[in-house]
Design a protein around this motif. Structure first.
Motif, PDB file in Angstrom:
ATOM      1  N   LEU A 100       0.829  -1.200   0.000  1.00 40.75           N
ATOM      2  CA  LEU A 100       0.000   0.000   0.000  1.00 40.75           C
ATOM      3  C   LEU A 100       0.865   1.252   0.000  1.00 40.75           C
ATOM      4  CD1 LEU A 100      -2.523  -1.224   2.730  1.00 40.75           C
ATOM      5  CD2 LEU A 100      -2.975  -1.069   0.268  1.00 40.75           C
ATOM      6  N   ASP A 101       0.277   2.372  -0.357  1.00 38.27           N
ATOM      7  CA  ASP A 101       0.974   3.653  -0.341  1.00 38.27           C
ATOM      8  C   ASP A 101       0.937   4.197   1.089  1.00 38.27           C
ATOM      9  OD1 ASP A 101       1.995   6.164  -0.624  1.00 38.27           O
ATOM     10  OD2 ASP A 101       0.554   6.843  -2.139  1.00 38.27           O
ATOM     11  N   THR A 102       2.019   3.982   1.833  1.00 38.13           N
ATOM     12  CA  THR A 102       2.032   4.373   3.245  1.00 38.13           C
ATOM     13  C   THR A 102       2.089   5.883   3.445  1.00 38.13           C
ATOM     14  OG1 THR A 102       4.423   3.981   3.258  1.00 38.13           O
ATOM     15  CG2 THR A 102       3.011   2.208   4.085  1.00 38.13           C
ATOM     16  N   ASN A 103       2.310   6.650   2.384  1.00 36.79           N
ATOM     17  CA  ASN A 103       2.214   8.107   2.480  1.00 36.79           C
ATOM     18  C   ASN A 103       0.766   8.552   2.665  1.00 36.79           C
ATOM     19  OD1 ASN A 103       4.970   8.403   2.090  1.00 36.79           O
ATOM     20  ND2 ASN A 103       4.779   8.644  -0.127  1.00 36.79           N
ATOM     21  N   ARG A 104      -0.163   7.655   2.343  1.00 37.91           N
ATOM     22  CA  ARG A 104      -1.591   7.974   2.456  1.00 37.91           C
ATOM     23  C   ARG A 104      -2.282   7.171   3.564  1.00 37.91           C
ATOM     24  NH1 ARG A 104      -4.023  11.083  -0.886  1.00 37.91           N
ATOM     25  NH2 ARG A 104      -6.007   9.969  -0.707  1.00 37.91           N
ATOM     26  N   ILE A 105      -1.471   6.641   4.461  1.00 37.57           N
ATOM     27  CA  ILE A 105      -2.017   5.923   5.618  1.00 37.57           C
ATOM     28  C   ILE A 105      -1.564   6.639   6.881  1.00 37.57           C
ATOM     29  CG2 ILE A 105      -2.167   3.728   6.848  1.00 37.57           C
ATOM     30  CD1 ILE A 105      -1.445   2.313   4.256  1.00 37.57           C
ATOM     31  N   GLY A 106      -2.509   6.999   7.747  1.00 39.25           N
ATOM     32  CA  GLY A 106      -2.182   7.788   8.922  1.00 39.25           C
ATOM     33  C   GLY A 106      -2.634   7.148  10.225  1.00 39.25           C
ATOM     34  N   VAL A 107      -2.354   7.856  11.302  1.00 35.95           N
ATOM     35  CA  VAL A 107      -2.736   7.427  12.647  1.00 35.95           C
ATOM     36  C   VAL A 107      -3.280   8.630  13.403  1.00 35.95           C
ATOM     37  CG1 VAL A 107      -1.981   6.351  14.807  1.00 35.95           C
ATOM     38  CG2 VAL A 107      -0.845   5.734  12.654  1.00 35.95           C
ATOM     39  N   SER A 149       0.440   7.540  19.429  1.00 36.32           N
ATOM     40  CA  SER A 149       0.144   7.737  18.006  1.00 36.32           C
ATOM     41  C   SER A 149       1.429   7.678  17.186  1.00 36.32           C
ATOM     42  CB  SER A 149      -0.554   9.084  17.810  1.00 36.32           C
ATOM     43  OG  SER A 149      -0.866   9.312  16.464  1.00 36.32           O
ATOM     44  N   GLY A 150       2.478   8.325  17.699  1.00 34.15           N
ATOM     45  CA  GLY A 150       3.757   8.305  16.999  1.00 34.15           C
ATOM     46  C   GLY A 150       4.359   6.920  16.916  1.00 34.15           C
ATOM     47  N   LEU A 158       4.182   4.332   8.707  1.00 31.07           N
ATOM     48  CA  LEU A 158       3.054   5.066   8.133  1.00 31.07           C
ATOM     49  C   LEU A 158       3.353   6.558   8.133  1.00 31.07           C
ATOM     50  CD1 LEU A 158       0.216   3.093   9.968  1.00 31.07           C
ATOM     51  CD2 LEU A 158       1.357   2.551   7.797  1.00 31.07           C
ATOM     52  N   ARG A 159       3.365   7.189   6.951  1.00 33.65           N
ATOM     53  CA  ARG A 159       3.810   8.570   6.825  1.00 33.65           C
ATOM     54  C   ARG A 159       2.676   9.566   6.587  1.00 33.65           C
ATOM     55  NH1 ARG A 159       7.794   5.414   4.532  1.00 33.65           N
ATOM     56  NH2 ARG A 159       9.850   5.676   5.523  1.00 33.65           N
ATOM     57  N   ILE A 190      -6.388   5.413   4.375  1.00 32.94           N
ATOM     58  CA  ILE A 190      -6.606   4.575   5.552  1.00 32.94           C
ATOM     59  C   ILE A 190      -6.049   5.313   6.770  1.00 32.94           C
ATOM     60  CG2 ILE A 190      -6.044   2.375   6.702  1.00 32.94           C
ATOM     61  CD1 ILE A 190      -5.556   1.204   3.865  1.00 32.94           C
ATOM     62  N   ILE A 191      -6.783   5.259   7.882  1.00 33.94           N
ATOM     63  CA  ILE A 191      -6.287   5.824   9.133  1.00 33.94           C
ATOM     64  C   ILE A 191      -6.598   4.855  10.276  1.00 33.94           C
ATOM     65  CG2 ILE A 191      -6.554   7.669  10.846  1.00 33.94           C
ATOM     66  CD1 ILE A 191      -7.001   9.615   8.548  1.00 33.94           C
TER      67      ILE A 191
END
Length: 421
Positions: A100-107, A149-150, A158-159, A190-191
């Motif tokens: 997956l594109d981890t630049n578009r996955i957050g927390v 979260s970090g 995840l970036r 995705i978050i």
């Protein structure tokens, strides 16, 4: 001419939890439906000197069941709980980050008070040895609320967006709402959203006792959390964490992911009344629910189920009920209401997340957990209300609402819908 933003549909594709009545989602949900009380005598320290000597602890918890010794030393209990819940949610959603594109996955992961246990211990140690003060090198990173979260982000590479809403007991509901907003606006795919709390410490129990906020029913602690009951005398503190994978429908379909529910609205507001007390007429709660329903583009008549905040406090329960009675008025007898804090206790910043999970599962399974311990409903509460007393209820749910209210007047209402492809 500005390009019009097309709102994306948002769904829940993974769940994770560690709670006083279950160390994973299945145990938690099964025990909710059974009506199991999570209250017990405090085992973590000698509570006999306090007015309240019980809480909803996670039973038989050992950090070394989940972490190696070195890692466990670096993490406050609240972070441990949050990592356990988020890892379960990631596995449940079958996320493979390498694909997956981890630049578009957050927390977006909350805690109301962060590393309270660590803070308390370090200050006591310093006080006892202030001539040669030695602080744990992980002291600061263990206590900061955003550290969890970090850490989730770092552990998984995840970036995307990463932060920690802190709004007391509304915190993790607002985490889910903010995740919903980021994804529907197309800013993330995705978050991982949720919240965690580990507040069963001497300072916490003593502090809440001083506020006269907690139940002191030490003789019958298993039934002390009794929302809506005439004899309720305060909340029962709990601990644990909940995590939800919030995802765009497009992403979920591409991955062929299972879907628990659709997120369709999130209402937020302020009571603007008192730092600890809710407005007597429930003005903030009313506005949050109204805002959420409006955002979902539905009417109050379409809500089938409310997972109430219902902490078992005198003013808090009544103010929420007044808001519900005002907003839903002619539809009161058609809505099912339940208070899962009667079983889990109040997880403060983690409570909205585990209640969002149970609300998702109610929507998915058409089952509503009971409100336990309530035997004599406060006469100020309308007899029209279906409070799910004593036993689970079977009900087809198209739209459900989950409320969370926090010290400071923070109000949040999450709207979930049965997913229809």
């Amino acid at each position: 001419m500005k390009k019009k933003t097309i709102m994306k549909r948002v769904v829940v594709t993974g769940l994770g939890a560690i709670t006083p009545i279950g160390k994973n989602v299945k145990e938690y949900w099964d025990n909710l439906l059974k009506g199991v009380s999570g209250a017990n005598k405090i085992t973590r320290f000698d509570a006999n000197k306090f007015k309240t000597q019980f809480a909803c602890e996670i039973k038989n918890y050992d950090a070394l069941d989940y972490f190696d010794r070195k890692e466990a030393r670096k993490l406050d209990r609240f972070s441990q709980y949050g990592l356990i819940a988020s890892e379960e949610a990631i596995k449940d959603a079958e996320l493979e980050f390498s694909k997956l594109d981890t630049n578009r996955i957050g927390v977006i992961f909350s805690s109301g008070i962060g590393g309270f246990e660590t803070f308390e211990k370090e200050i006591i140690d310093y006080t006892n040895n202030h001539f040669n003060p030695r602080f744990n090198p992980f002291f600061i990173t263990k206590i900061i609320s955003n550290g969890l979260s970090g850490t989730i982000s770092i552990n998984n590479g995840l970036r995307g967006v990463n932060y920690c809403p802190v709004t007391a007991c509304a915190s993790s509901t607002q985490s889910v709402i903010q995740a919903f907003n980021y994804i529907r606006l197309g800013k993330a795919d995705i978050i991982i959203a949720g919240g965690s709390e580990a507040p069963i410490t001497e300072a916490s129990i003593g502090g809440f006792n001083a506020m006269k906020a907690m139940s002191t029913n030490n003789e019958d602690y298993s039934s002390a959390s009794k929302p809506f009951d005439k004899k309720r005398d305060g909340f029962v503190v709990g601990e644990g964490a909940g995590a939800l994978i919030i995802e765009s429908l497009d992403s979920a379909i591409r991955r062929n992911a299972k879907i628990y529910a659709e997120v369709v609205g999130g209402g937020e507001s302020s009571d603007a009344y008192h730092i600890t007390g809710t407005h007597p007429e429930g003005l903030g709660g009313y506005l949050a629910m109204q805002n959420g329903i409006s955002e979902a583009n539905i009417t109050p008549k379409e809500i089938d189920y409310i997972n109430a905040h219902a902490t078992s406090t005198g003013l808090g329960d009544l103010s929420e009920i007044k808001a519900i009675e005002k907003l839903f008025d002619s539809n009161l007898d058609k809505i099912q209401i339940s208070a899962t804090k009667s079983m889990t206790g109040h997880l403060l910043g983690g409570t909205g997340a585990i209640e969002a999970i149970s609300t998702c599962l109610s929507v998915k399974t058409a089952m509503i957990p009971p409100t336990i311990n309530t035997t004599e409903v406060d006469e100020k509460i309308s007899k029209k209300l279906n409070l799910s007393l004593g036993k689970k209820t079977s009900k087809d749910i198209n739209y459900a609402l989950s409320n969370s209210f926090g010290f400071g007047g923070h109000c949040a209402a999450l709207i979930l819908k049965k997913y229809v492809g």
